[in-house]
Design a protein around this motif. Sequence first.
Motif, PDB file in Angstrom:
ATOM      1  N   ARG A 236       0.852  -1.186   0.000  1.00 39.90           N
ATOM      2  CA  ARG A 236       0.000   0.000   0.000  1.00 39.90           C
ATOM      3  C   ARG A 236       0.885   1.232   0.000  1.00 39.90           C
ATOM      4  N   VAL A 237       0.407   2.251  -0.668  1.00 41.74           N
ATOM      5  CA  VAL A 237       1.133   3.508  -0.784  1.00 41.74           C
ATOM      6  C   VAL A 237       0.212   4.619  -0.315  1.00 41.74           C
ATOM      7  N   GLY A 238       0.769   5.671   0.244  1.00 44.81           N
ATOM      8  CA  GLY A 238      -0.028   6.808   0.678  1.00 44.81           C
ATOM      9  C   GLY A 238      -0.175   7.829  -0.430  1.00 44.81           C
ATOM     10  N   PHE A 239      -1.402   8.158  -0.775  1.00 45.88           N
ATOM     11  CA  PHE A 239      -1.700   9.185  -1.768  1.00 45.88           C
ATOM     12  C   PHE A 239      -2.307  10.373  -1.028  1.00 45.88           C
TER      13      PHE A 239
ATOM     14  N   CYS B  99      -5.576  18.578   3.622  1.00 46.59           N
ATOM     15  CA  CYS B  99      -5.002  17.458   2.869  1.00 46.59           C
ATOM     16  C   CYS B  99      -5.420  16.171   3.545  1.00 46.59           C
ATOM     17  N   VAL B 100      -5.662  15.169   2.729  1.00 52.29           N
ATOM     18  CA  VAL B 100      -6.086  13.862   3.211  1.00 52.29           C
ATOM     19  C   VAL B 100      -5.140  12.832   2.622  1.00 52.29           C
ATOM     20  N   ARG B 101      -4.575  12.009   3.470  1.00 50.69           N
ATOM     21  CA  ARG B 101      -3.724  10.909   2.996  1.00 50.69           C
ATOM     22  C   ARG B 101      -4.576   9.647   2.961  1.00 50.69           C
ATOM     23  N   VAL B 102      -4.544   8.980   1.828  1.00 47.98           N
ATOM     24  CA  VAL B 102      -5.304   7.752   1.641  1.00 47.98           C
ATOM     25  C   VAL B 102      -4.316   6.637   1.316  1.00 47.98           C
ATOM     26  N   ASP B 103      -4.303   5.588   2.117  1.00 52.07           N
ATOM     27  CA  ASP B 103      -3.450   4.434   1.849  1.00 52.07           C
ATOM     28  C   ASP B 103      -4.198   3.473   0.944  1.00 52.07           C
ATOM     29  N   ALA B 104      -3.618   3.171  -0.212  1.00 51.36           N
ATOM     30  CA  ALA B 104      -4.255   2.270  -1.169  1.00 51.36           C
ATOM     31  C   ALA B 104      -3.189   1.638  -2.052  1.00 51.36           C
ATOM     32  N   GLU B 105      -3.597   0.657  -2.825  1.00 53.08           N
ATOM     33  CA  GLU B 105      -2.669  -0.048  -3.703  1.00 53.08           C
ATOM     34  C   GLU B 105      -2.315   0.773  -4.933  1.00 53.08           C
ATOM     35  N   ASN B 106      -3.235   1.641  -5.372  1.00 52.07           N
ATOM     36  CA  ASN B 106      -2.972   2.461  -6.558  1.00 52.07           C
ATOM     37  C   ASN B 106      -3.818   3.734  -6.494  1.00 52.07           C
ATOM     38  N   PHE B 107      -3.530   4.649  -7.419  1.00 53.35           N
ATOM     39  CA  PHE B 107      -4.215   5.944  -7.420  1.00 53.35           C
ATOM     40  C   PHE B 107      -5.721   5.790  -7.620  1.00 53.35           C
ATOM     41  N   HIS B 108      -6.143   4.870  -8.466  1.00 56.84           N
ATOM     42  CA  HIS B 108      -7.575   4.713  -8.747  1.00 56.84           C
ATOM     43  C   HIS B 108      -8.333   4.257  -7.502  1.00 56.84           C
TER      44      HIS B 108
ATOM     45  N   ALA C 283      -7.321   4.770  -4.399  1.00 53.59           N
ATOM     46  CA  ALA C 283      -7.256   5.894  -3.457  1.00 53.59           C
ATOM     47  C   ALA C 283      -8.298   6.950  -3.812  1.00 53.59           C
ATOM     48  N   SER C 284      -8.421   7.252  -5.090  1.00 49.63           N
ATOM     49  CA  SER C 284      -9.389   8.240  -5.554  1.00 49.63           C
ATOM     50  C   SER C 284     -10.821   7.787  -5.258  1.00 49.63           C
ATOM     51  N   ALA C 285     -11.103   6.523  -5.486  1.00 53.53           N
ATOM     52  CA  ALA C 285     -12.445   5.992  -5.211  1.00 53.53           C
ATOM     53  C   ALA C 285     -12.754   6.058  -3.720  1.00 53.53           C
ATOM     54  N   LEU C 286     -11.783   5.741  -2.882  1.00 52.51           N
ATOM     55  CA  LEU C 286     -11.973   5.796  -1.441  1.00 52.51           C
ATOM     56  C   LEU C 286     -12.203   7.228  -0.972  1.00 52.51           C
ATOM     57  N   PHE C 287     -11.444   8.163  -1.550  1.00 57.01           N
ATOM     58  CA  PHE C 287     -11.609   9.581  -1.215  1.00 57.01           C
ATOM     59  C   PHE C 287     -13.030  10.041  -1.543  1.00 57.01           C
ATOM     60  N   ARG C 288     -13.511   9.721  -2.738  1.00 52.75           N
ATOM     61  CA  ARG C 288     -14.863  10.116  -3.141  1.00 52.75           C
ATOM     62  C   ARG C 288     -15.931   9.432  -2.285  1.00 52.75           C
ATOM     63  N   GLU C 289     -15.717   8.172  -1.982  1.00 54.11           N
ATOM     64  CA  GLU C 289     -16.683   7.417  -1.177  1.00 54.11           C
ATOM     65  C   GLU C 289     -16.812   8.009   0.228  1.00 54.11           C
ATOM     66  N   ARG C 290     -15.708   8.447   0.778  1.00 48.54           N
ATOM     67  CA  ARG C 290     -15.710   8.962   2.148  1.00 48.54           C
ATOM     68  C   ARG C 290     -15.777  10.485   2.227  1.00 48.54           C
ATOM     69  N   TRP C 291     -16.048  11.145   1.101  1.00 49.33           N
ATOM     70  CA  TRP C 291     -16.086  12.608   1.082  1.00 49.33           C
ATOM     71  C   TRP C 291     -17.026  13.200   2.142  1.00 49.33           C
ATOM     72  N   PRO C 292     -18.249  12.683   2.336  1.00 54.29           N
ATOM     73  CA  PRO C 292     -19.122  13.293   3.354  1.00 54.29           C
ATOM     74  C   PRO C 292     -18.467  13.327   4.743  1.00 54.29           C
ATOM     75  N   ALA C 293     -17.793  12.265   5.128  1.00 58.95           N
ATOM     76  CA  ALA C 293     -17.121  12.227   6.434  1.00 58.95           C
ATOM     77  C   ALA C 293     -15.916  13.160   6.452  1.00 58.95           C
ATOM     78  N   ILE C 294     -15.157  13.195   5.362  1.00 62.88           N
ATOM     79  CA  ILE C 294     -13.990  14.073   5.267  1.00 62.88           C
ATOM     80  C   ILE C 294     -14.424  15.529   5.397  1.00 62.88           C
ATOM     81  N   GLU C 295     -15.467  15.898   4.660  1.00 60.76           N
ATOM     82  CA  GLU C 295     -15.969  17.271   4.692  1.00 60.76           C
ATOM     83  C   GLU C 295     -16.447  17.646   6.089  1.00 60.76           C
ATOM     84  N   SER C 296     -17.155  16.740   6.737  1.00 60.30           N
ATOM     85  CA  SER C 296     -17.672  17.001   8.076  1.00 60.30           C
ATOM     86  C   SER C 296     -16.536  17.238   9.075  1.00 60.30           C
TER      87      SER C 296
END
Length: 81
Positions: A13-16, A32-41, A43-56
């Motif tokens: 896993r890499v931090g994006f 800034c939000v660091r997302v640990d994932a296997e690849n950028f795609h 990480a990007s999907a996880l960021f979008r999925e969790r956006w409501p919590a991140i924004e809050s």
Amino acid sequence: MREQRAIVGDKERVGFTFSFQIADGGRRRACCVRVDAENFHDASALFRERWPAIESVARDSIRAASAGDGVIALELPALAD
């Protein structure tokens, strides 16, 4: 020749880091939000999925002034395989 197969769960896993700005009550803050994932795609999907919590969390930090004048930094754990 032998065929090489990836072992499940053995992927590194890499931090994006995703940077954005958010405003609340007339105040704007860099975040800034660091997302640990296997690849950028992933990480990007996880960021979008969790956006409501991140924004809050980001808005709560601005309201509480707990971030001072600095950048609000959050870290998302990787999704389980």
